[in-house]
Design a protein around this motif. Structure first.
Motif, short mmCIF file in Angstrom:
data_model
loop_
_atom_site.label_atom_id
_atom_site.label_comp_id
_atom_site.label_asym_id
_atom_site.label_seq_id
_atom_site.Cartn_x
_atom_site.Cartn_y
_atom_site.Cartn_z
N MET A 92 -27.97 121.68 103.26
CA MET A 92 -27.01 120.61 102.96
C MET A 92 -26.33 120.13 104.24
N ASP A 93 -25.97 121.03 105.11
CA ASP A 93 -25.27 120.65 106.34
C ASP A 93 -26.19 119.86 107.27
N VAL A 94 -27.45 120.28 107.39
CA VAL A 94 -28.39 119.57 108.25
C VAL A 94 -28.61 118.15 107.73
N TYR A 95 -28.72 118.00 106.42
CA TYR A 95 -28.93 116.67 105.84
C TYR A 95 -27.72 115.77 106.02
N GLU A 101 -31.22 126.86 119.31
CA GLU A 101 -30.16 127.78 118.88
C GLU A 101 -29.19 127.14 117.89
N THR A 102 -29.21 125.80 117.78
CA THR A 102 -28.30 125.14 116.84
C THR A 102 -28.79 125.22 115.39
N ILE A 103 -30.09 125.48 115.19
CA ILE A 103 -30.65 125.50 113.85
C ILE A 103 -30.20 126.74 113.09
N PRO A 104 -29.59 126.59 111.93
CA PRO A 104 -29.16 127.75 111.15
C PRO A 104 -30.35 128.38 110.42
#
Length: 703
Positions: free
Chosen positions: A123-126, A518-521
């Motif tokens: 949800m946050d990435v979108y 490193e930013t990708i959860p």
């Protein structure tokens, strides 16, 4: 219910609420007061949680900017500055759905996951992607996803390239796609439905970076957004996150995105459009005729549901009167129909394939006279009741082919929500079905046909004419246009195009930086469930046959699969077994005509299907078992009726009606020809698997 009307929850005001029995959910329609974002939440115990954010996107040209924007927003954002964050995200995600979709009047970004942490990550990435995309400041993303001039050296030909450009060249090469494009252009000349939101390859190269970024500024604002949440989640925490992390940063504003209503026509419009076939192909039997009907924009949910039933009775059901009339008149090899209500104004299409160009008017005359006769004399009430029962069964079953049902509920809600109608009404159907059942005793369905079709001149009659070498001709014209443009450029301009081509290829070939990665959860082991869910398969022997049973909740529906080994057949016989599987249930039996069988099937079952499949062995790639597979389903209370019908079809089908046999075979061929393009990826996959196993070879033959 969690809240009351008017409650404020983390910036969201509850504007409407209700329990919806059909989806077993408490529904809330809310609004974020500061930003103007709309939100719908379906509260239930389903752990397959769904989220989407959608925007009403109404282009006035065919440059494809909604489609290109959908691609481009997913190419890095403020928090996640990777070139393709979703490729990396998928490596550590347990998503059950992850995609983005462009429709003619909306763009949707849906995700689903059963894992709480994963759901929040996706949800946050979108959300970061749609509100803060890198594509607004990096023209190379538009070049990659939309279009660009490509030139390797000064001697090479100048070409167009780009993901959406190439995608739409393929998508608009089939006669079906071209027909829809041209028909909608004529049917809705004054609204957004009259342009190609996906992009016309002839027009896409006119899209500028300024237009591209302006489109985002205009439409991708919370005041023009629709946020959907479904499932068992910590809704308080989710709303707090939406408010604090994203929506509170925006102020409400007026967004001009309204879908206009097309003024009705005074008379039907007729049009002919060409489509390309190979030079060595014949043109006989290659024409397609279709009648497009546009309805009004305030159609009730009951009328809309009834028209789905009408389409099935008139065209899809065995023995359907409109289909029979067109085929008996020798106007083509197959008739199909579709009803679409995912527009502000629903559209009903009647289409005949395998026809000749000069039969356009004859097709229209037969459709008109048959529908007038049906409206005057009345529809077969048994057929209507069977179709209504089938519709109710389908609605109750909620079979979404393994995809999250919550997503389909959300998509369905948009069919009203997008046009400022109540999204909860889109999910209700029980009252409508009960009223329609009462209406079977009246002339309701005949009057519906009269009002929306027979007395409605808002129609387009279109013929697709096969033209040899048309595709090659269009490609030559594009190449000549580019060659002329190239010759008009100076050396400095050519150097600039070559430099941009090189820079784009270098960007595409470069890897992601460690800092960006490193930013990708990503999920860790502690985020995963430690228990495995297992379904118990019970085995018993029934009259000498192995019987396997899953004891799961099916909402009162019995699902039955039967497998008949075909190991006694030679390889030369297998194609005939495949043909047989397409004929069963569409031929008469010793007891009933095929039309009666169709009505009985719809009245008592949820469907019966027959197919030939090859089942391979894991330990031996050269071994497989061909089998005739029967799949059937019915309400458990009517399981005995299902078994009676299956026994009748399997044991007592008649193969003596050669006229009917020829009709069915021609229909099968026509359907195969018309869907070959859309199934291209499947055909390639089966071809590839055929190289690795005998079972794969069989799958290609039976596909």
């Amino acid at each position: 219910m969690k809240w009351k009307l008017g409650d404020m929850v983390h910036g969201f005001r509850v504007n409407a609420m209700s329990h919806i029995e059909e989806v077993n959910s408490d529904a809330y329609v809310m609004e974020h007061v500061k930003s103007g974002a709309r939100l719908m939440y379906l509260d239930n115990d389903d752990d397959n949680k769904v989220f989407y954010i959608a925007f009403r996107t109404t282009p006035d040209n065919s440059k494809g900017v909604p489609h290109i924007m959908e691609h481009s927003t997913l190419c890095g954002s403020r928090k996640y500055p990777l070139k393709e964050p979703f490729v990396e995200l998928a490596k550590g995600s347990l998503n059950t759905f992850l995609n983005a979709i462009t429709w003619p009047d909306k763009t949707m970004y849906p995700i689903a996951s059963r894992n709480d942490v994963d759901f929040h990550n996706l949800m946050d990435v979108y959300l970061d992607a749609v509100f803060y995309p890198n594509c607004l400041k990096n023209p190379q993303i538009l070049m990659q996803e939309g279009w660009h001039y490509e030139l390797e050296n000064k001697e090479a030909p100048l070409t167009y390239n780009g993901v959406v450009y190439n995608e739409m060249k393929g998508a608009l090469s089939s006669p079906e796609a071209i027909m829809e494009d041209r028909a909608m252009e004529k049917l809705f000349p004054d609204t957004t439905y009259g342009v190609e939101s996906g992009g016309d390859p002839e027009v896409i190269p006119t899209l500028s970076f300024r237009e591209f970024t302006e489109f985002h500024r205009r439409f991708y604002h919370p005041s023009n957004s629709y946020i959907y949440l479904y499932g068992n989640m910590d809704i308080d925490k989710t709303l707090e996150y939406l408010d604090g992390e994203y929506l509170s940063a925006f102020d409400r504003r007026n967004v001009d995105s309204m879908v206009k209503t097309q003024a009705p026509f005074g008379k039907r419009i007729s049009v002919t459009a060409p489509y390309g076939i190979a030079e060595n192909e014949g043109t006989e039997g290659k024409a397609i005729h279709a009648l497009y009907n546009a309805f009004n924009d305030h159609m009730s949910t009951m009328d809309s549901l009834a028209f789905r039933i009408l389409n099935y009775v008139l065209i899809d059901m065995d023995g359907a009167p409109l289909k029979q009339a067109v085929l008996d008149a020798g106007l083509g090899s197959d008739l199909s129909g579709s009803y679409g209500d995912s527009y502000k104004q629903p559209v009903w299409i009647v289409e005949v394939t395998g026809s000749e160009v000069d039969k356009q008017q004859a097709f229209a005359d037969v459709v008109d006279s048959t529908l007038r006769s049906i409206a005057l004399k009345g529809l077969d009430k048994d057929m209507l009741e069977a179709a209504l029962n089938r519709t109710e069964f389908t609605a109750r079953e909620n079979d979404y082919q393994g995809r999250p049902k919550g997503l389909f509920y959300g998509v369905r809600a948009m069919d009203l929500w997008l046009y400022d109608r109540d999204p909860m009404e889109a999910l209700r159907y029980i009252d409508d079905i009960n009223t329609l059942r009462d209406n079977l005793k009246t002339n309701y369905f005949e009057n519906l046909l009269l009002r929306y079709v027979i007395k409605n001149p808002h129609q387009v009659l279109i013929t697709m004419k096969p033209e040899k070498g048309l595709t090659e001709k269009m490609n030559r014209e594009t190449a000549e246009k580019l060659a002329a443009f190239k010759s008009s450029l100076s050396d400095e301009q050519l150097d600039e195009i070559m430099a941009s081509t090189k820079a784009l290829k270098e960007r595409q070939a470069s890897g992601e930086t460690e800092e960006a990665l490193e930013t990708i959860p990503l999920l860790s082991r502690k985020d995963l469930k430690r228990t495995v869910e297992e379904e118990v398969l019970e085995k018993e022997n029934v009259s000498g046959m192995d019987h396997f049973h899953f004891g799961v909740h099916t909402n009162g529906i019995t699902y039955l699969n039967l497998y008949f080994p075909l190991s006694g057949l030679t390889e030369e016989d297998i194609p005939y077994a495949i043909l047989l599987s397409t004929l069963l249930r569409s031929l008469s039996t010793t007891k009933h005509s095929y039309g009666e069988l169709a009505r009985l099937s719809n009245a008592y079952t949820g469907g019966m299907s027959f197919a030939v499949n090859g089942y391979g062995k894991v330990e031996d790639t050269n071994a497989y078992l061909p089998a005739l597979t029967v799949r059937a389903k019915a309400l458990t209370a009517k399981a005995d009726k299902l078994l009676d019908l299956l026994g009748e079809v399997i044991n007592h089908t008649l193969f003596t009606d050669t006229k009917r046999l020829k009709e069915l075979i021609l229909q099968e061929k026509s359907e195969w020809d018309m869907t070959a393009f859309s199934r291209g990826h499947s055909l390639v996959m089966t071809r590839l698997t055929s190289y690795f196993s005998r079972g794969g070879e069989f799958a290609e033959q039976s596909g």
